[in-house]
Scaffold this active site. Structure first.
Site, PDB file in Angstrom:
ATOM      1  N   TYR A  80      47.793  64.108  55.509  1.00 34.27           N
ATOM      2  CA  TYR A  80      47.026  65.334  55.698  1.00 34.27           C
ATOM      3  C   TYR A  80      45.913  65.048  56.695  1.00 34.27           C
ATOM      4  O   TYR A  80      44.939  64.372  56.375  1.00 34.27           O
ATOM      5  CB  TYR A  80      46.470  65.794  54.352  1.00 34.27           C
ATOM      6  CG  TYR A  80      45.794  67.150  54.334  1.00 34.27           C
ATOM      7  CD1 TYR A  80      45.795  68.001  55.427  1.00 34.27           C
ATOM      8  CD2 TYR A  80      45.153  67.582  53.171  1.00 34.27           C
ATOM      9  CE1 TYR A  80      45.177  69.240  55.382  1.00 34.27           C
ATOM     10  CE2 TYR A  80      44.536  68.826  53.108  1.00 34.27           C
ATOM     11  CZ  TYR A  80      44.548  69.645  54.215  1.00 34.27           C
ATOM     12  OH  TYR A  80      43.934  70.872  54.176  1.00 34.27           O
ATOM     13  N   LYS A 140      50.832  67.210  57.264  1.00 35.58           N
ATOM     14  CA  LYS A 140      50.228  68.537  57.248  1.00 35.58           C
ATOM     15  C   LYS A 140      49.152  68.523  58.327  1.00 35.58           C
ATOM     16  O   LYS A 140      48.177  67.767  58.248  1.00 35.58           O
ATOM     17  CB  LYS A 140      49.609  68.871  55.893  1.00 35.58           C
ATOM     18  CG  LYS A 140      48.953  70.259  55.876  1.00 35.58           C
ATOM     19  CD  LYS A 140      48.294  70.577  54.544  1.00 35.58           C
ATOM     20  CE  LYS A 140      47.591  71.936  54.609  1.00 35.58           C
ATOM     21  NZ  LYS A 140      46.863  72.259  53.361  1.00 35.58           N
ATOM     22  N   VAL A 178      52.425  74.746  55.625  1.00 41.48           N
ATOM     23  CA  VAL A 178      51.762  74.728  54.318  1.00 41.48           C
ATOM     24  C   VAL A 178      50.660  75.771  54.433  1.00 41.48           C
ATOM     25  O   VAL A 178      49.611  75.524  55.014  1.00 41.48           O
ATOM     26  CB  VAL A 178      51.190  73.344  53.973  1.00 41.48           C
ATOM     27  CG1 VAL A 178      50.441  73.401  52.646  1.00 41.48           C
ATOM     28  CG2 VAL A 178      52.295  72.290  53.918  1.00 41.48           C
TER      29      VAL A 178
END
Length: 300
Positions: free
Chosen positions: A142, A170, A210
């Site tokens: 992330y 992400k 996402v």
């Protein structure tokens, strides 16, 4: 005409960064979480990210995180992927959370860059490798330097891509060139973590998104990617632009996405509940504006 995409999608394509429902007194609402998860899946999500930033992970306990994953798995079964946020500023704690998520039934873990201490890239890389080595679950990195204070540099991501369990990213880096560099040099599955980038990143080879906005309009986010997959690039662009006013209201109006998502879900009669301090709820004017943007999108 249809497009041919060979992108690997280890966790699905349209993932929702799901909020964590609470009761009115601030306790974890597992029944509400089950209901919301089932609704999101029925409306078009093929993956859910739990215990992320939108899920208020900084203010939920380790036990609550595990309970949430277990409850949502019960609600959705094996129909969709569950990715559990396990990131923290402490490598040892992150490993503990990853092992707990594995035991609770998660399909993968979302690991954010350690925050506040601002580790150099060598330490960032070591952190992610330690977490990936610790469990059998695939890892989604992330990258969100605006919150953590530290970027996962593209060259670091490229090196990490060699690890067999680091499979996805992400991306909230706001570095489109850096993202394309990684896409060109690795087989990592990229997921747009910023709703305004859903189509743009998908068009250059991302696996999907996402999405925080998907809490309120999961079908509308999925439709953007559906249109692109069907070869309707102009239609996909039209759908992305139609969603932009709601995206701006939820993500770009000065309130955290958790706050706006919960305010809108409450107006829609879906499980949400209050936010936990230090966050404060949206005021009536903001909630009214969110509902108006939602209605404009969904009745168009």
């Amino acid at each position: 005409m249809t497009t041919s995409r060979t992108t690997t999608r280890p966790f699905g394509r349209t993932l929702c960064a799901m909020i964590t429902p609470f009761t009115e007194d601030g306790a974890l609402d597992l029944d509400g979480a089950r209901k919301l998860a089932a609704w999101l899946v029925a409306e078009g999500c093929d993956g859910l990210v739990l215990n992320g930033t939108t899920g208020e992970s900084p203010t939920t306990t380790d036990a609550e995180k595990t309970e949430l994953v277990t409850a949502v798995r019960e609600a959705v079964g094996d129909r969709v992927s569950l990715v559990a946020g396990v990131g923290s500023a402490d490598t040892r704690h992150t490993v503990e959370l990853a092992l707990a998520a594995e035991q609770a039934g998660a399909d993968g873990v979302l690991v954010v860059t350690p925050y506040y201490s601002r580790p150099p890239q060598q330490a960032v890389e070591a952190h992610f490798r330690a977490v990936a080595d610790a469990s059998g679950l695939p890892v989604m990195l992330y990258d969100i330097p605006g919150r953590t204070g530290t970027r996962i540099e593209p060259d670091t991501i490229i090196r990490l891509a060699a690890h067999p369990r680091i499979v996805a990213v992400k991306d909230c880096s706001y570095d489109f060139l850096g993202t394309q560099k990684v896409l060109a040099h690795t087989d990592l599955a990229y997921y747009a973590g910023c709703d305004e980038h859903v189509l743009a990143l998908y068009a250059v080879g991302a696996a999907g998104c996402v999405s925080t906005v998907a809490n309120a309009v999961p079908g509308r986010i999925a439709a953007i990617l559906d249109a692109f997959d069907a070869g309707g690039t102009a239609r996909a662009a039209e759908l992305q632009l139609r969603a932009t006013p709601l995206i701006e209201a939820m993500m770009g109006a000065g309130l955290p996405g958790t706050v706006t998502a919960k305010a809108l879900l409450a107006r829609l009669g879906l499980p949400a509940g209050p936010v936990r301090a230090p966050l404060l709820p949206a005021d009536q004017e903001a909630a009214d504006g969110l509902l108006a943007r939602h209605e404009a999108l969904t009745t168009a």
